[in-house]
Design a protein around this motif. Structure first.
Motif, PDB file in Angstrom:
ATOM      1  N   GLU A   1      32.355 -19.516 -14.773  1.00  0.00           N
ATOM      2  CA  GLU A   1      33.197 -19.941 -13.657  1.00  0.00           C
ATOM      3  C   GLU A   1      32.453 -20.930 -12.734  1.00  0.00           C
ATOM      4  O   GLU A   1      31.273 -20.766 -12.449  1.00  0.00           O
ATOM      5  N   ARG A   2      33.168 -21.911 -12.266  1.00  0.00           N
ATOM      6  CA  ARG A   2      32.579 -22.887 -11.349  1.00  0.00           C
ATOM      7  C   ARG A   2      32.522 -22.298  -9.949  1.00  0.00           C
ATOM      8  O   ARG A   2      33.459 -21.628  -9.504  1.00  0.00           O
ATOM      9  N   VAL A   3      31.423 -22.573  -9.276  1.00  0.00           N
ATOM     10  CA  VAL A   3      31.188 -21.988  -7.962  1.00  0.00           C
ATOM     11  C   VAL A   3      30.842 -23.105  -6.989  1.00  0.00           C
ATOM     12  O   VAL A   3      30.182 -24.076  -7.368  1.00  0.00           O
ATOM     13  N   VAL A   4      31.335 -22.989  -5.749  1.00  0.00           N
ATOM     14  CA  VAL A   4      30.898 -23.920  -4.709  1.00  0.00           C
ATOM     15  C   VAL A   4      30.118 -23.117  -3.678  1.00  0.00           C
ATOM     16  O   VAL A   4      30.555 -22.054  -3.241  1.00  0.00           O
ATOM     17  N   VAL A   5      28.949 -23.598  -3.348  1.00  0.00           N
ATOM     18  CA  VAL A   5      28.103 -22.896  -2.381  1.00  0.00           C
ATOM     19  C   VAL A   5      28.040 -23.753  -1.121  1.00  0.00           C
ATOM     20  O   VAL A   5      27.563 -24.896  -1.162  1.00  0.00           O
ATOM     21  N   ARG A   6      28.530 -23.184  -0.035  1.00  0.00           N
ATOM     22  CA  ARG A   6      28.674 -23.962   1.188  1.00  0.00           C
ATOM     23  C   ARG A   6      27.683 -23.450   2.216  1.00  0.00           C
ATOM     24  O   ARG A   6      27.542 -22.247   2.400  1.00  0.00           O
TER      25      ARG A   6
ATOM     26  N   GLN B   1      23.983 -20.063 -11.546  1.00  0.00           N
ATOM     27  CA  GLN B   1      23.020 -21.142 -11.732  1.00  0.00           C
ATOM     28  C   GLN B   1      23.495 -22.332 -10.911  1.00  0.00           C
ATOM     29  O   GLN B   1      24.632 -22.781 -11.046  1.00  0.00           O
ATOM     30  N   LEU B   2      22.613 -22.824 -10.031  1.00  0.00           N
ATOM     31  CA  LEU B   2      22.997 -23.967  -9.196  1.00  0.00           C
ATOM     32  C   LEU B   2      22.867 -25.246  -9.985  1.00  0.00           C
ATOM     33  O   LEU B   2      21.948 -25.412 -10.784  1.00  0.00           O
TER      34      LEU B   2
ATOM     35  N   ALA C   1      16.593 -17.595  -5.946  1.00  0.00           N
ATOM     36  CA  ALA C   1      15.271 -17.791  -6.555  1.00  0.00           C
ATOM     37  C   ALA C   1      15.365 -19.003  -7.444  1.00  0.00           C
ATOM     38  O   ALA C   1      16.105 -18.998  -8.421  1.00  0.00           O
ATOM     39  N   GLY C   2      14.608 -20.044  -7.085  1.00  0.00           N
ATOM     40  CA  GLY C   2      14.659 -21.269  -7.873  1.00  0.00           C
ATOM     41  C   GLY C   2      16.100 -21.744  -7.968  1.00  0.00           C
ATOM     42  O   GLY C   2      16.818 -21.783  -6.977  1.00  0.00           O
ATOM     43  N   PRO C   3      16.540 -22.036  -9.173  1.00  0.00           N
ATOM     44  CA  PRO C   3      17.898 -22.554  -9.319  1.00  0.00           C
ATOM     45  C   PRO C   3      18.949 -21.454  -9.397  1.00  0.00           C
ATOM     46  O   PRO C   3      20.080 -21.723  -9.786  1.00  0.00           O
TER      47      PRO C   3
END
Ligand SMILES: Nc1ncnc2c1ncn2[C@@H]1O[C@H](COP(=O)(O)OP(=O)(O)OP(=O)(O)O)[C@@H](O)[C@H]1O
Ligand SMILES: [Mg+2]
Lengths: 580, 468
Positions: free
Chosen positions: B31-36, B58-59, B15-17
């Protein structure tokens, strides 16, 4: 170790399960054992507000309860200390963790390595109760720290001995085996018990003319200082901390700027308390939780502050507690309430904002302490408020006003005119004025009360005249009215303005305050009399009084008498060209 | 952070960001996240609420095209960090830190978490070194000092960024050393960005400048990151590399709007005017990164630009900013309309650290009283001006009429210096010339000594008449 694990981390709040804690019980959170406090317990899930940075806390990390609530460690060594909102000494944190505050570094409030020479006041065999003085240590030069039996403790002393002790050492015991020490712990959210609340006629003398003269606060009273940004709240709090007539100052920088604490830390050690000749730092305890430090600790900071203040009160000291700013505390409460998904009240603040504020401000008091020998002490609270947009109708200001006996309202337009302290004399008030007037009459000048009323009436008249003048132009006013405006201008510009940066003006002794006020009133009366006798306004010259008052204002204490005489002469002489 | 990298297939919702994960384990806050997602560039994100039942990410990149059920979510086990080092100087990055100048990514000296850590208050050193900006209204009456955070309160269409550019071009530290500049463009237009960057380049400062550019057309989520990248880079340059760093962030209003957007997406209870209740704390976590650390040679001086919506200084963005910063420089629409450049209204402007930066050995001994006098005379003149608007100039007292003339001259000749840079001594002289026109009785803020010394100086060297 318990089996409780973190199941959620959101901002300063952590949920842990399975856990059966008590409200306000302390908890150690995560592998780094961050300090927190249980604020909600539902089923087997506890919600904990964490006093340190929660970034990096992970689900599944362990949580332990500590079995106690957040306490202050009270004993010699508090004076001169700089603590964060939970009582950790910042200098020790820097030694351990470097320039930036890391997580999970801890240090005890009172340095266990420091030893104090203890002189007992009671002997073995004495029956003691909570609050009794066991003995003394000299905490800072000339300041004797009474070592108290902790509240709610009693028994017969079986052993006690003079000697050098640290705050952790045992200096004696009670018959039930309770060890006696220089320091004890007290839960910060619980007011320390007293024997009786007392009435007082003594003012909390601030050294600021506008407060002492127009809006005095009684010792043991509470005062709210609302004002928009840049209106001078911090300067007022700091000026009071420097110059107010109190034995001990507890200064809480609650959610404000780091550089302001640097100011205090560079100046207080060098600044000499005129009453004792000792550095101001020696009578001060600083509690600092700046805006960028964790909000939960900010919420705790004012309770730590008032507990320390009460502790010195219980020793028979007159303590002033400065809070800068209460609003930041309320915001911390709001932030936590929102994360707990509580139903918000006005402006998003929790509905218990007002009751918490009342409980807090009610901790201001003049009190007879518990225990022997008999001691009287006071805690006076001066709380700055930062209303959004400078609008005083907001909840924190309004809730504070219901429980404080005075308000020093700071006005943005006065601040913009660089009229400091920017106290708006129309909306400020003090309910203590009548109570403390006799003291001023006795210690400053007999007609103190009369002068005060004359000044208030004159300022009121001037405000009316200014409204008129802004419509018809000052040229169109009557002679007497224009004279009133001119005198009022001197009163505002010389008497009520006070520079926090001038070496001799920053603090105004009550002798100086009285001398300036009475000379100004004399000038006003002399001029009005002259006009009433038909002397033309053009012959009245206020330049001389203005100058004499400025010289008096900037005079060091030992020249006040001489300059006061000159000011009176100048005031009598404003119509002299004609009178003689 | 004690966990290591884990990968989850499919998220619960987007939803949104925000991206929501269910039943993720050992997630850490921050924590840093990578969304692939296939066919799309990787997106970066950050855990803002870690929960066994629901974790919120949060993106930090644009979410357009994100399909929650088709993504792979990689939890990296480390916080959001950025490369810092001297080799960032002269470089330009996007709002999320990727090079945009065609050069390879910098190697840097180290990586640092962008969130920063609070500076221990007892380790702060008191800022007290005068910075000559060359702008009279600032140097004379709202003095900037090294390590201060002093925002410019601008209005829509007012030249706030232009003033910041002048300060960057003109600023001289006490020993004449040049400042390193870190500029974060936050949501401003490409044109504004270009003009600013061109001015830095033209002034020859580009080699000691780092740029983080999030323009209006770039994703708004990046606006929360860009200033943090800038400050993290600045902290390295100042406190590790020992440089005097000037950080300009434009525009904090866009930053706050992005913060509000995020709050709404999280369905938080809004505070004043829809901005989150924690905005004060959030802004403080940026602004308080300015300062000086004991025992370290460098400094961070921070100049955020705040556009006051509807010119309203009580709006939550300037209001909360003013509650945190050490003063403010306020621009006036009226002065701007009248062509006064820079259009600084000195009355609501304030530098809280001025006192420690001026006086003997810093600027000159009588700076304070001289400045107080300019201020008082101007304030009186402004009051007289509004009174004259009602009762006519004829209804004024003579002293008010003199003050009115003073105010006109002050705005035209002192504030409105145009594009010329003035040294502090030129500023002093410009101010004295205006005061010279007033009789002694109108100069109550000046001590007899300062007044007499000025008279003596004038007698010794009669000033040339200023050009009309
Ligand atoms: N008594 C005073 N004498 C001289 N200057 C003063 C005085 N009081 C305030 N000032 C000036 O006003 C400025 C702002 O004062 P201060 O920092 O106390 O405001 P504040 O109300 O605490 O603002 P904020 O809410 O943003 O913290 C000071 O930096 C100083 O320049
Ligand atoms: Mg303040």
């Amino acid at each position: 170790m318990s089996a409780a694990r973190i199941v959620r981390v959101a901002g300063a709040l952590v949920e842990a399960r399975p856990m059966e804690g008590a409200l306000y019980e302390l908890a150690y959170v995560g592998t780094r054992r961050l300090l927190g406090e249980i604020v909600r317990q539902v089923g087997d899930t506890a919600t904990i507000q964490v006093y340190e940075e929660t970034n990096g806390l992970a689900l599944g990390e362990p949580v332990d309860t500590a079995g106690t609530s957040l306490t202050a460690h009270l004993g010699p060594g508090l004076l001169g200390a700089v603590l964060d909102g939970t009582g950790r000494p910042l200098a020790r944190l820097a030694e351990a963790g470097g320039d930036f505050i890391g997580e999970g570094v801890s240090a005890p409030t009172l340095d266990p390595g420091r030893r104090w020479a203890f002189t007992p006041a009671v002997a073995a065999g004495t029956q003691v109760r909570g609050g009794d003085v066991l003995g003394t240590v000299e905490e800072t030069e000339g300041l004797t720290h009474a070592i108290l039996v902790p509240p709610r403790t009693c028994g017969t002393v079986t052993a006690i001995a003079a000697g050098e002790y640290s705050c952790e050492d045992t200096l004696g015991t009670l018959d039930d085996g309770t060890p006696l020490r220089l320091a004890h712990r007290w839960p910060i959210r619980v007011p320390r018990p007293i024997a009786a609340r007392l009435a007082t006629r003594r003012p909390f003398v601030t050294g600021q003319r506008v407060f002492d003269l127009l809006f005095p606060v009684a010792e043991g009273g509470a005062c709210a200082v609302p004002g928009g940004f840049g209106t001078g709240k911090t300067i007022i709090e700091q000026s009071l901390a420097r110059f107010a007539d109190a034995d001990i100052i507890v200064y809480v920088g609650c959610g404000e700027r780091g550089n302001e604490m640097t100011d205090v830390l560079t100046e207080f050690p060098a600044l000499v308390d005129p009453r004792t000749g000792r550095p101001v730092m020696d009578r001060s305890v600083l509690i600092v939780n700046t805006s960028n430090m964790p909000v939960a600790a900010r919420e705790a900071s004012i309770y730590l502050g008032v507990t320390v203040a009460e502790y010195y009160r219980d020793q028979g000291r007159r303590v002033a507690l400065m809070i800068d700013s209460t609003s930041r505390w309320a915001e911390a409460l709001r932030e936590m309430g929102a994360r707990l998904q509580e139903m918000p009240g006005e402006e998003g603040y929790p509905t218990y904002l007002a009751s918490r504020l009342s409980l807090f401000f009610e901790r201001a008091a003049v009190a007879r302490a518990q225990g022997a020998p008999e001691r009287e002490g006071a805690v006076t609270i001066i709380g700055a408020i930062s209303p959004p947009g400078g609008d005083f109708s907001e909840p924190v200001t309004q809730a504070s006003l219901r429980v404080t006996g005075a308000m020093w309202a700071l006005d943005a337009s006065l601040a913009q005119q660089r009229h400091y302290p920017a106290v708006d004399w129309d909306s400020s008030f003090s309910l203590y004025a009548d109570q403390v007037s006799p003291w001023f009459a006795e210690h400053a000048g007999r007609d103190w009360e009369e002068i005060r009323h004359y000044l208030i009436a004159l300022l009121q008249r001037e405000r009316e005249l200014r409204d008129i003048a802004s419509l018809v132009g000052p040229d169109a006013l009557e002679d007497e009215d224009r004279f009133v405006m001119n005198v009022a201008w001197i009163i505002r510009d010389v008497l009520l303005r006070q520079s926090a940066f001038h070496p001799h003006d920053a603090r105004s002794s009550i002798a100086k305050t009285y001398a300036m006020a009475s000379a100004a009133v004399l000038a006003a009366r002399t001029g009005r009399d002259a006009l009433a006798r038909g002397i033309p306004a053009a012959r009245l010259d206020l330049q001389g009084v203005r100058h004499a008052l400025s010289v008096l204002r900037d005079a060091p204490d030992d020249e006040v008498e001489v300059q006061a005489g000159r000011a009176v002469a100048a005031a009598t002489g404003i119509a002299s060209g004609v009178a003689r | 952070m004690t966990t290591f990298q884990r990968t989850y297939r499919g998220a619960h919702a987007a939803a949104g960001p925000l991206l929501f994960l269910q039943h993720a384990r050992r997630v850490a806050l921050g924590e840093r996240v990578v969304v692939r997602q296939e066919g799309q560039p990787d997106r970066r994100g950050q855990v803002i609420d870690a929960g066994e039942e629901r974790t919120v990410i949060q993106l930090l990149d644009d979410p357009v095209g994100l399909a929650p059920h088709r993504v792979e979510v990689i939890l990296t086990g480390e916080p959001v960090r950025t490369v810092v080092g001297r080799d960032l100087l002269g470089r330009a990055f996007s709002g999320h830190g990727a090079p945009v100048d065609g050069l390879p990514a910098p190697i840097g000296s180290t990586v640092r978490p962008v969130a920063g850590a609070p500076l221990n208050p007892v380790r702060r050193a008191k800022p007290s070194d005068f910075i000559e900006t060359g702008v009279s209204a600032i140097d004379a009456m709202n003095t900037l000092v090294r390590g201060q955070k002093l925002p410019v309160f601008s209005g829509p269409g007012l030249p706030g960024l232009d003033l910041a550019a002048r300060i960057v071009e003109g600023a001289r530290a006490p020993h004449g050393e040049a400042f390193a500049v870190v500029f974060a463009a936050v949501g401003i237009t490409a044109r504004e960005t270009q003009v600013f960057v061109d001015r830095i380049r033209a002034s020859g400062a580009m080699a000691r400048t780092v740029l983080y550019l999030n323009e209006a057309s770039h994703p708004s989520v990046e606006r929360l990151l860009a200033p943090r990248l800038a400050l993290t880079a600045a902290e390295y340059l100042a406190f590790d590399a020992g440089m005097q760093v000037l950080v300009v962030v434009a525009d904090m209003t866009h930053y706050c709007e992005a913060l509000r957007e995020l709050g709404t997406a999280r369905e938080e209870v809004p505070g004043r005017r829809g901005y989150p209740g924690y905005m004060y704390t959030d802004l403080a976590s940026l602004y308080e990164r300015a300062g000086i650390v004991k025992g370290r040679p460098g400094s961070i001086t921070l100049i955020p630009i705040v556009t006051m919506p509807d010119d309203d200084i009580t709006h939550p963005i300037p209001d909360l900013t003013g509650y945190i910063t050490e003063g403010q420089v306020v621009l006036s629409r009226e002065l701007h309309r009248r062509g006064i450049d820079p259009p600084i209204d000195v009355l609501p402007s304030l530098s809280r650290l001025m006192n420690s930066g001026i006086g003997e050995k810093r600027t000159w001994r009588d700076h304070r009283e001289w400045s107080d006098q300019l201020y008082a005379s101007y304030a009186r003149g402004r009051e007289a001006r509004s009174m004259a608007a009602i009762v006519g100039a004829g209804g004024l007292l003579p002293a008010d009429r003199r003050a009115l003339d003073f105010a006109d001259a002050f705005e035209a000749a002192f504030i409105g210096q145009g594009t010329a840079r003035r040294t502090i001594m030129e500023t002093a002289e410009a101010g004295w010339r205006l005061l010279d026109a007033l009789p002694r009785e109108d100069l109550a803020r000046l001590s007899d000594r300062a007044f007499q010394e000025r008279q003596a100086a004038r007698a010794a060297a009669p000033p040339e008449e200023p050009a009309p």
